[in-house]
Design an enzyme around this catalytic site. Structure first.
Site, PDB file in Angstrom:
ATOM      1  N   HIS A  67       0.877  -1.175   0.000  1.00 48.05           N
ATOM      2  CA  HIS A  67       0.000   0.000   0.000  1.00 48.05           C
ATOM      3  C   HIS A  67       0.909   1.218   0.000  1.00 48.05           C
ATOM      4  O   HIS A  67       1.694   1.405   0.930  1.00 48.05           O
ATOM      5  CB  HIS A  67      -0.921  -0.015   1.225  1.00 48.05           C
ATOM      6  CG  HIS A  67      -1.865   1.145   1.217  1.00 48.05           C
ATOM      7  ND1 HIS A  67      -3.109   1.080   0.637  1.00 48.05           N
ATOM      8  CD2 HIS A  67      -1.715   2.420   1.661  1.00 48.05           C
ATOM      9  CE1 HIS A  67      -3.688   2.260   0.753  1.00 48.05           C
ATOM     10  NE2 HIS A  67      -2.866   3.094   1.369  1.00 48.05           N
ATOM     11  N   CYS A  68       0.825   2.022  -1.056  1.00 45.79           N
ATOM     12  CA  CYS A  68       1.728   3.169  -1.186  1.00 45.79           C
ATOM     13  C   CYS A  68       1.101   4.410  -0.545  1.00 45.79           C
ATOM     14  O   CYS A  68       0.084   4.906  -1.032  1.00 45.79           O
ATOM     15  CB  CYS A  68       2.030   3.411  -2.662  1.00 45.79           C
ATOM     16  SG  CYS A  68       3.147   4.783  -2.905  1.00 45.79           S
TER      17      CYS A  68
END
Ligand SMILES: [Zn+2]
Ligand SMILES: [Zn+2]
Length: 168
Positions: A67-68
């Protein structure tokens, strides 16, 4: 009216007692190999292989990478190629800016021009961004070449570390 009311109550009771929670795992045959699929209670599906549930996006992501927080989204099967091209082009941009800012500093020194604060700030910012972004692109190039995701690489490293700690 009372009869209907009683019947719905009985129905509810029957439904309550006959309710069985779904099994947590299911084994499927993929390319002649048995693969264990885990059940996701939030999405109510058996997760496909290499998928993972993201708690921030609150859904399962196929070929989950990570998850950026910078992009504010998950990086997975659907957008991995765009993410990789984005960081790759960003690396070229930072290298380009860094090369020209260094050239600017060298040329200014040779003709004895005083360097302003903005140039110094640019050198510092570029120096750190070059290492972090080029490093990130290099890491993802390694992941692509070994057909892995960040999630799998981290899990493998973690399990190897655990194995090492257990042995020693
Ligand atoms: Zn899920
Ligand atoms: Zn996410």
């Amino acid at each position: 009216m009372q009869h209907i009311h009683c019947q719905t109550r009985t129905d509810l009771l029957v439904r309550k007692t006959s309710y069985r929670p779904p099994p947590r795992t299911r084994e499927v045959l993929i390319n002649g190999q048995t693969v264990k699929l885990k059940y996701c209670f939030t999405c109510k599906i058996f997760r496909p292989p290499r998928a993972s549930h993201c708690s921030l996006c609150d859904n399962c992501v196929e070929r989950f990478d990570h998850h950026c927080p910078w992009v504010g989204n998950c990086v997975g099967r659907r957008n991995y190629r765009f993410f990789y091209l984005f960081i790759l082009s960003l690396s070229f941009l930072t290298i380009f800016i860094f090369a020209f800012v260094i050239t600017h500093v060298i040329l200014s020194k040779s003709i004895s021009i005083f360097l302003d604060g903005c140039t110094v700030l640019e050198v510092v910012v570029c120096f750190f961004s070059v290492w972090s972004i080029v490093g990130l692109s290099g890491f993802h190039t390694y992941l692509i070449s070994s057909n892995q995701t960040t999630n799998e690489d981290v899990s493998t490293s973690h399990s190897l570390l655990m194995l090492y700690l257990n042995i020693h």
